[in-house]
Design an enzyme around this catalytic site. Structure first.
Site, PDB file in Angstrom:
ATOM      1  N   HIS A  38       4.970   3.948  -2.802  1.00  0.00           N
ATOM      2  CA  HIS A  38       3.552   3.549  -2.859  1.00  0.00           C
ATOM      3  C   HIS A  38       2.712   4.633  -2.193  1.00  0.00           C
ATOM      4  CE1 HIS A  38       4.222  -0.738  -3.981  1.00  0.00           C
ATOM      5  NE2 HIS A  38       5.378  -0.554  -3.363  1.00  0.00           N
TER       6      HIS A  38
ATOM      7  N   TYR B 125      12.681  -3.554   1.975  1.00  0.00           N
ATOM      8  CA  TYR B 125      11.516  -3.213   2.797  1.00  0.00           C
ATOM      9  C   TYR B 125      11.672  -3.790   4.191  1.00  0.00           C
ATOM     10  CZ  TYR B 125       8.584  -1.641  -1.102  1.00  0.00           C
ATOM     11  OH  TYR B 125       8.049  -0.947  -2.156  1.00  0.00           O
TER      12      TYR B 125
ATOM     13  N   TYR C 167      14.785  -2.506  -6.634  1.00  0.00           N
ATOM     14  CA  TYR C 167      15.026  -3.837  -6.060  1.00  0.00           C
ATOM     15  C   TYR C 167      14.594  -4.920  -7.038  1.00  0.00           C
ATOM     16  CZ  TYR C 167      10.085  -3.331  -4.641  1.00  0.00           C
ATOM     17  OH  TYR C 167       8.733  -3.119  -4.617  1.00  0.00           O
TER      18      TYR C 167
ATOM     19  N   ARG D 195      12.302  -3.609  -9.943  1.00  0.00           N
ATOM     20  CA  ARG D 195      11.368  -2.488  -9.819  1.00  0.00           C
ATOM     21  C   ARG D 195      12.143  -1.183  -9.900  1.00  0.00           C
ATOM     22  NH1 ARG D 195       6.622  -2.111  -7.996  1.00  0.00           N
ATOM     23  NH2 ARG D 195       6.582  -0.741  -9.795  1.00  0.00           N
TER      24      ARG D 195
HETATM   25 FE   LIG Z   1       7.218  -1.627  -3.810  1.00  0.00          FE
END
Ligand SMILES: [Fe+2]
Lengths: 243, 188
Positions: free
Chosen positions: A163, A109, A148, A158
């Site tokens: 999202h 991210y 990740y 995950r």
């Molecule tokens: Fe996420």
């Protein structure tokens, strides 16, 4: 001013995650212990902000380009994520604002707290937004996010996910969720996915590959429909937000 | 046939990337964060500031939360009024202190409901975003007949929904996810 009371159909909690889900460790100290107080909705929840297309930039729904330098593009498998926002009666919800955010193709991210080894992609910002059309339809172009690792158990990963944040017509319809990808073996190992008590409800978060919408020699498509809580069919007023 | 509402999932720790990128220093995506401005110069009503901290069961501030509010205008009507007032605000908790803040106007009473602001809270560890309400300390009389506060909230817990006045036109509304002061959250 509306005089409606209880405009929302009561929420069905059997398909929703409870607050306290100890296998997802962050929920332990962040879950209210007392039961929620149930009440019929009031004009304060039946109404909600209205968003119009004027707030959108031309590339807001294309994450492959919306943060890329001129002539460049985000790195990763090119995909289309599309679907329809509906309510529980199956009616399309036009004018719904969708905001999405995701890791890049390596699973990283663009956030100062994310220290994963996978590198940032200078051409990938990781967020986008769209407003549904008259039938509730939407479409994003993006790259497939990478899975990740995250600090929860000793070795938790995950599954690849996007999202979603959704505004319907009522503030009580406000929804946040995550979309997963068909065939990802990490889905059924994920403690966040497992907060949802109902298998069918989890399966509805898994977007199938949609060959019919795939663009040959360009991008594979995944289909993800979002269902918002139903409202009673009575009309009520909502002034536009006018941003 | 009735279909099922999509299951909620936590927003995780990076919600601000998607919803308030400018608030965390990512200024190169959207010109302005949605919900960052709630009122215009000509908006009718008393300008007020509301701030607070959301705390977990150990008393630690949530520094990764996203807070949204939805409120009526000074006359108790919902929706934009053409003056720049939107009724809807969004704020990011401060990454160090956890403080969030809204610059808005005091809402009017809505039908029989005393002036109040709807809160919606999302963060890592919250599987389904939480709904609550803030009322104002000076409206005791109207609150006594408020159909939600007096009608549904048990008397010992009502104070969790009432902000404190910290200065002229400044209110503090702290939210407790657990503990003896746990805030009332609604299934509405
Ligand atoms: Fe996420």
């Amino acid at each position: 001013m509306t005089d409606l009371k209880g405009g929302m159909i009561p929420r069905d909690w059997r398909h929703q995650p409870p607050a306290f889900t100890p296998d997802y460790k962050s929920s332990r100290l962040r879950s209210p212990k007392l039961p929620k107080l149930s009440m019929p909705s009031t004009p304060s929840e039946d109404s909600g902000p209205v968003f119009t297309r004027e707030i959108l930039g031309p590339l807001d729904d294309d994450l492959t380009l919306n943060h890329a330098a001129p002539g460049e593009m985000a790195i990763g498998p090119r995909i289309i994520v599309h679907g329809q926002v509906k309510d529980e009666m199956g009616r399309g919800v036009p004018g719904a604002l969708l905001e999405i955010w995701q890791a890049n193709a390596g699973g990283r991210y663009r956030h100062k707290n994310d220290g994963y080894l996978a590198p940032l992609d200078p051409n990938f910002g990781g967020c986008g937004r769209a407003i549904t059309d008259d039938e509730g339809g939407y479409r994003f172009h993006t790259v497939l996010p990478g899975p990740y690792p995250w600090p929860n158990g000793a070795n938790d990963w995950r599954p690849a996910h996007i999202h979603f944040s959704v505004f319907g017509q009522s503030f009580a319809q406000r929804l946040v969720t995550q979309m997963y990808f068909e065939g990802d073996p990490l889905i059924w190992r994920c403690p966040i996915v497992a907060t949802i008590p109902d298998r069918a409800a989890i399966e509805r978060l898994i977007a199938p590959l949609d060959m019919a919408a795939t663009v040959p020699f360009d991008a594979r498509a995944y289909r993800f429909d979002l269902l918002l809580r139903g409202r009673h069919a009575s009309p009520f007023e909502n002034r536009p937000e006018g941003l | 046939m009735k279909l099922h509402e999509t299951a909620s999932q936590t927003v995780g720790p990076y919600v601000h990337i998607g919803c308030m990128p400018n608030a965390i220093g990512l200024h190169d995506v959207y010109p302005e964060d949605l919900g960052a401005r709630m009122r215009g110069e000509s908006t009718e009503g008393q300008k007020i500031t509301i701030e607070g901290i959301i705390r977990d069961g150990a008393g630690a501030p949530l520094t990764d939360a996203l807070v949204e509010i939805w409120q009526a205008d000074a006359r108790g009507r919902y929706g934009a009024d053409g003056s720049g007032f939107t009724g809807w605000g969004r704020a990011a908790a401060d990454a160090q202190s956890g403080v969030w803040r809204f610059e808005t106007i005091k809402p009017g009473a809505v039908e029989a409901m005393a002036p109040h602001i709807t809160f919606w809270i999302a963060a890592r560890g919250i599987n389904m975003a939480l709904h609550t309400r803030m009322y104002f300390p000076e409206d005791e009389t109207l609150q006594a007949s408020d159909p939600v506060l007096a009608g549904f909230v048990p008397a010992p817990r009502r104070n969790t929904l009432i902000a404190q006045k910290t200065a002229d036109f400044m209110y503090q509304f702290n939210i407790h996810l657990q503990g003896s002061e746990e805030t009332v959250f609604f299934d509405v």
